[in-house]
Scaffold this active site. Structure first.
Site, PDB file in Angstrom:
ATOM      1  N   TYR A  58      -0.757   7.160   3.524  1.00  0.00           N
ATOM      2  CA  TYR A  58      -0.128   6.326   4.546  1.00  0.00           C
ATOM      3  C   TYR A  58       1.392   6.429   4.417  1.00  0.00           C
ATOM      4  O   TYR A  58       1.898   7.248   3.663  1.00  0.00           O
ATOM      5  CB  TYR A  58      -0.693   4.906   4.488  1.00  0.00           C
ATOM      6  CG  TYR A  58      -2.188   4.925   4.719  1.00  0.00           C
ATOM      7  CD1 TYR A  58      -2.709   5.463   5.901  1.00  0.00           C
ATOM      8  CD2 TYR A  58      -3.099   4.521   3.737  1.00  0.00           C
ATOM      9  CE1 TYR A  58      -4.079   5.557   6.115  1.00  0.00           C
ATOM     10  CE2 TYR A  58      -4.471   4.609   3.949  1.00  0.00           C
ATOM     11  CZ  TYR A  58      -4.955   5.133   5.136  1.00  0.00           C
ATOM     12  OH  TYR A  58      -6.315   5.247   5.335  1.00  0.00           O
TER      13      TYR A  58
ATOM     14  N   HIS B  34      -2.820   6.817  -0.692  1.00  0.00           N
ATOM     15  CA  HIS B  34      -3.836   7.332   0.243  1.00  0.00           C
ATOM     16  C   HIS B  34      -3.321   7.917   1.545  1.00  0.00           C
ATOM     17  O   HIS B  34      -3.976   7.820   2.580  1.00  0.00           O
ATOM     18  CB  HIS B  34      -4.862   6.228   0.540  1.00  0.00           C
ATOM     19  CG  HIS B  34      -5.636   5.835  -0.687  1.00  0.00           C
ATOM     20  ND1 HIS B  34      -6.319   4.644  -0.787  1.00  0.00           N
ATOM     21  CD2 HIS B  34      -5.818   6.471  -1.866  1.00  0.00           C
ATOM     22  CE1 HIS B  34      -6.882   4.574  -1.989  1.00  0.00           C
ATOM     23  NE2 HIS B  34      -6.590   5.675  -2.656  1.00  0.00           N
TER      24      HIS B  34
ATOM     25  N   HIS C 157       0.863  -1.195   0.000  1.00  0.00           N
ATOM     26  CA  HIS C 157       0.000   0.000   0.000  1.00  0.00           C
ATOM     27  C   HIS C 157       0.895   1.240   0.000  1.00  0.00           C
ATOM     28  O   HIS C 157       1.439   1.626   1.030  1.00  0.00           O
ATOM     29  CB  HIS C 157      -0.901  -0.021   1.239  1.00  0.00           C
ATOM     30  CG  HIS C 157      -2.075   0.905   1.161  1.00  0.00           C
ATOM     31  ND1 HIS C 157      -2.160   1.940   0.237  1.00  0.00           N
ATOM     32  CD2 HIS C 157      -3.223   0.971   1.895  1.00  0.00           C
ATOM     33  CE1 HIS C 157      -3.311   2.584   0.408  1.00  0.00           C
ATOM     34  NE2 HIS C 157      -3.972   2.009   1.412  1.00  0.00           N
TER      35      HIS C 157
END
Length: 379
Positions: free
Chosen positions: A199, A197, A194
């Site tokens: 993070y 977004h 990931h």
């Protein structure tokens, strides 16, 4: 009789010819996909105390079709990775064991299952952190607004993060590597990092957050160094043919924005190509925060052209523009979140052009093991 059989074959071949682009097969590295509709990684907050639960077996198996690709909800790489109530992890043996029956259920139905691994970085609060320590990030810049605390009742300001020391970064890289190893141990077919977004990896890539002066800050190359070190470590651990990454260069989630989104997206597409990873999964420019799409003339096409590998797109797609994305060469696979959440048989519905269930945003993140989770009807 013979004519009848011939007609049946003819009808079948006509059906083959009439297949919508989303329902055409695709060879994703060593994985033979029967269609192009992918389940997006969706945080559902039903993994009590960070442990995947038995109700996730039904949730994921409902959304599995033979030769379909599914990506798990974001899954923490360490005890410092969490920033939401009841999101799963994969850093302990107990978590690995809890994932196994979920993975088995997807495999039993012929699905291909990737685990998305994440670290929230500064998108957290001391109440989520071991020993109440400060969350960490690329810098000491904190997120505006408020965060839901682990008790699911109270909100508080995001905690001010501390900037990771240069010598600490290899430890976080190693957390991702170990989480990826655990994912394979749990039976997953692969891992998605990931990097989107707002993070931790996004917090390093984006100059709206990263104000470092060491080799992890300043230039675009330096800001992308940590994410690419994670890619390299995970690729070395599990093989690049089992690895994808999600990126949102145009996003502004959690106050993580960049002054030149196109350059960032392009740089990463080119840099990632050197690692021969299985896929790059980009979020469309029309998705700027987690809510609705905006009008934009920006495009992911230059990034698709720059990336040597399979290209997945996500962000506000429906049946029509998903088909168009495949037909026009904008994407190899299209990733669906809210529509797949509300329609467990989404590929079938797309195939038949059947009406879709409406999603209920109010039940996206509740802790109920059934309501808004496994109770959306099939056709």
């Amino acid at each position: 009789m013979g004519g009848g059989k011939h007609n049946t074959q003819e009808n079948q071949s006509n059906l083959q010819e009439q297949k919508i682009p989303l329902m055409t097969p695709y060879q994703l590295g060593s994985f033979s996909l029967s269609h192009r509709v992918v389940l997006a990684p969706l945080t559902r907050q039903r993994s009590y105390n960070g442990i995947p639960q038995p109700h996730a077996i039904l949730y994921y198996s409902q959304r599995t079709s033979p030769g379909g690709l599914l990506i798990t909800e974001a899954t923490g790489v360490s005890d410092s990775a969490q920033g939401y109530p009841d999101t799963p992890g994969i850093w302990t043996e107990e978590q690995v064991e809890a994932w196994k029956p979920i993975v088995n259920a997807v495999h039993e139905k012929g699905g291909i299952f990737f685990c998305q691994i994440w670290h929230t970085g500064r998108a957290s609060h001391v109440d989520y952190q071991p020993n109440g320590q400060s969350p960490f990030s690329s810098s000491e810049r904190k997120i505006s607004g408020q965060i839901l605390l682990p008790n699911r009742k109270d909100y508080a300001d995001f905690s001010t993060p501390r900037a990771l020391k240069t010598e600490e970064i290899p430890h976080i890289v190693n957390d991702f590597r170990l989480a990826a190893r655990n994912a394979i141990k749990a039976g997953f077919d692969g891992v998605e990092i990931h990097g989107a977004h707002g993070y931790i990896l996004d917090q390093f890539m984006k100059d709206g957050v990263n104000n470092r002066t060491d080799q992890y800050g300043g230039s675009l190359e330096n800001r992308c160094r940590f994410p690419l070190e994670v890619v390299e470590a995970v690729a070395d651990e599990i093989g690049p043919e089992r690895l994808g990454i999600r990126l949102s260069p145009f996003g502004k989630h959690g106050d993580s924005s960049d002054s030149d989104s196109e350059a960032l997206g392009l740089y990463m597409a080119e840099a990632l190509s050197k690692y021969n990873i299985l896929y790059a999964h980009y979020v469309e420019p029309r998705i700027v925060t987690s809510r609705e799409a905006i009008a934009t003339n920006k495009s992911l096409l230059p990034m698709k052209k720059a990336f040597k590998g399979n290209f997945l797109v996500a962000g506000g797609y429906d049946r029509e523009d998903g088909n168009a994305a495949i037909a026009n060469g904008k994407a190899d696979l299209v990733v669906y979140g809210r529509l797949f959440l509300a329609n467990p048989d989404l590929p079938r519905r797309f195939e038949l052009n059947a009406p879709l269930n409406k999603y209920n945003r109010d039940t996206f993140y509740i802790s109920d093991p059934v309501v808004g989770y496994t109770d959306y009807p099939f056709l």
